[in-house]
Design a protein around this motif. Sequence first.
Motif, PDB file in Angstrom:
ATOM      1  N   ASP A 187     -12.003  -9.474  -6.062  1.00 52.08           N
ATOM      2  CA  ASP A 187     -11.824  -8.490  -6.983  1.00 52.08           C
ATOM      3  C   ASP A 187     -12.968  -8.267  -8.206  1.00 52.08           C
ATOM      4  O   ASP A 187     -13.198  -7.148  -8.045  1.00 52.08           O
ATOM      5  N   SER A 191     -14.282  -4.391  -7.675  1.00 54.94           N
ATOM      6  CA  SER A 191     -13.924  -3.483  -8.655  1.00 54.94           C
ATOM      7  C   SER A 191     -15.278  -2.803  -9.345  1.00 54.94           C
ATOM      8  O   SER A 191     -15.225  -1.775  -9.784  1.00 54.94           O
ATOM      9  N   LYS A 211       1.372  -5.941   1.509  1.00 53.51           N
ATOM     10  CA  LYS A 211       1.029  -6.125   0.364  1.00 53.51           C
ATOM     11  C   LYS A 211      -0.553  -5.820  -0.084  1.00 53.51           C
ATOM     12  O   LYS A 211      -0.868  -5.553  -1.030  1.00 53.51           O
ATOM     13  N   SER A 214      -1.213  -0.842  -1.558  1.00 54.43           N
ATOM     14  CA  SER A 214      -1.549  -0.439  -2.518  1.00 54.43           C
ATOM     15  C   SER A 214      -3.001  -0.842  -3.300  1.00 54.43           C
ATOM     16  O   SER A 214      -3.272  -0.182  -4.543  1.00 54.43           O
ATOM     17  N   ARG A 215      -3.550  -1.980  -2.771  1.00 56.02           N
ATOM     18  CA  ARG A 215      -4.790  -2.252  -3.392  1.00 56.02           C
ATOM     19  C   ARG A 215      -6.069  -1.795  -2.676  1.00 56.02           C
ATOM     20  O   ARG A 215      -7.238  -1.772  -3.469  1.00 56.02           O
ATOM     21  N   TYR A 216      -5.840  -1.624  -1.168  1.00 50.39           N
ATOM     22  CA  TYR A 216      -7.042  -1.334  -0.640  1.00 50.39           C
ATOM     23  C   TYR A 216      -6.954   0.023   0.133  1.00 50.39           C
ATOM     24  O   TYR A 216      -5.901   0.321   0.332  1.00 50.39           O
TER      25      TYR A 216
END
Length: 301
Positions: A187, A191, A211, A214-216
Amino acid sequence: MDNEFKLMAAPLQGLTEAAWRSVHFRLFGEEQGDVEYFTPFIRVEKGEVRKRDMRDYTSDLNAGMRLTPQIIFRDAEEWRMLVDALAEAGSTRIDMNMGCPFTPQVRKGRGAGMLAHPDMVEEIAKAMEGYADSIDFSVKMRLGVNDASESLSLVDILNSMKMRHITVHPRTATQQYKGELQLDAMDGFTSRLKHPVVFNGEVSSPSDIEKLTSRYDGVMVGRGLLRRPTLFAEYRSGGELTAEERNEAFLSLIGRTASVLEQRLCGATQLKDKMKPYWEYAPETLDRKTVKLGRKNGILQ
Ligand SMILES: Cc1cc2nc3c(=O)[nH]c(=O)nc-3n(C[C@H](O)[C@H](O)[C@H](O)COP(=O)(O)O)c2cc1C
């Protein structure tokens, strides 16, 4: 982000080569055509681009699939030889390996060895500028050789590169393919990146993929796809297959891969040796006797 979430089949030397890829694509991916496959790394050996590696990329078995060649290099000279050879073969996308933890490669500065040499990465960044109009580059990397913070010193150079995405395996080279994923360090690193990020590491079920969406920007799966070849198809359909159906899919992939290789290899011994490694990824639910015979003989009895 979910809509465009990318599904990628990781490169694995000796495993995700043309025969396996072509069968996987035809059995589980052709209809959707949304999986991007990557060749195992293509390298320079004895001053030349390795012919065997190039054959895997130019094989007729790759017809129809979205395939990106991957290169591994020690310096800008090797990098240029590989990129020129691939451009000549018609490639417009190239993935750059900065994560291979194999000690002989790392010691020579290839793969994860690059991570300890920001000066060399900077040279590669300069070389990339000359190809910006013709090749879409991507990077596949780890967080460092011995320490995950090594990746932080590469942020500015990576951000200066024009590229499609960076795939990150959140381990150091010292960890090889085991040990805890360093998600916090990942992260901290990602980021700071301006590029789309693809997650790679220990993804083995459709819910593991859920999972990440939404983040990658995408996921790249290696061993999980060998064990569960229907993984992407199950994720897409939103429903899981039974263990029995998955076992069948595994056996079908193994059987057909062997049939393709039988036409291309010389003799039964070569075929057996080539097939044996696939059995190390047999699903746990598969009949033990079948697995034992597979590990011994390579091919289905
Ligand atoms: C036998 C083997 C061969 C591999 N060969 C390559 C390779 O040629 N290029 C590469 O970038 N990564 C290679 N990898 C690393 C995988 O692409 C992937 O990053 C790693 O297995 C972690 O992802 P996974 O947990 O989904 O398997 C290899 C891994 C294994 C186990």
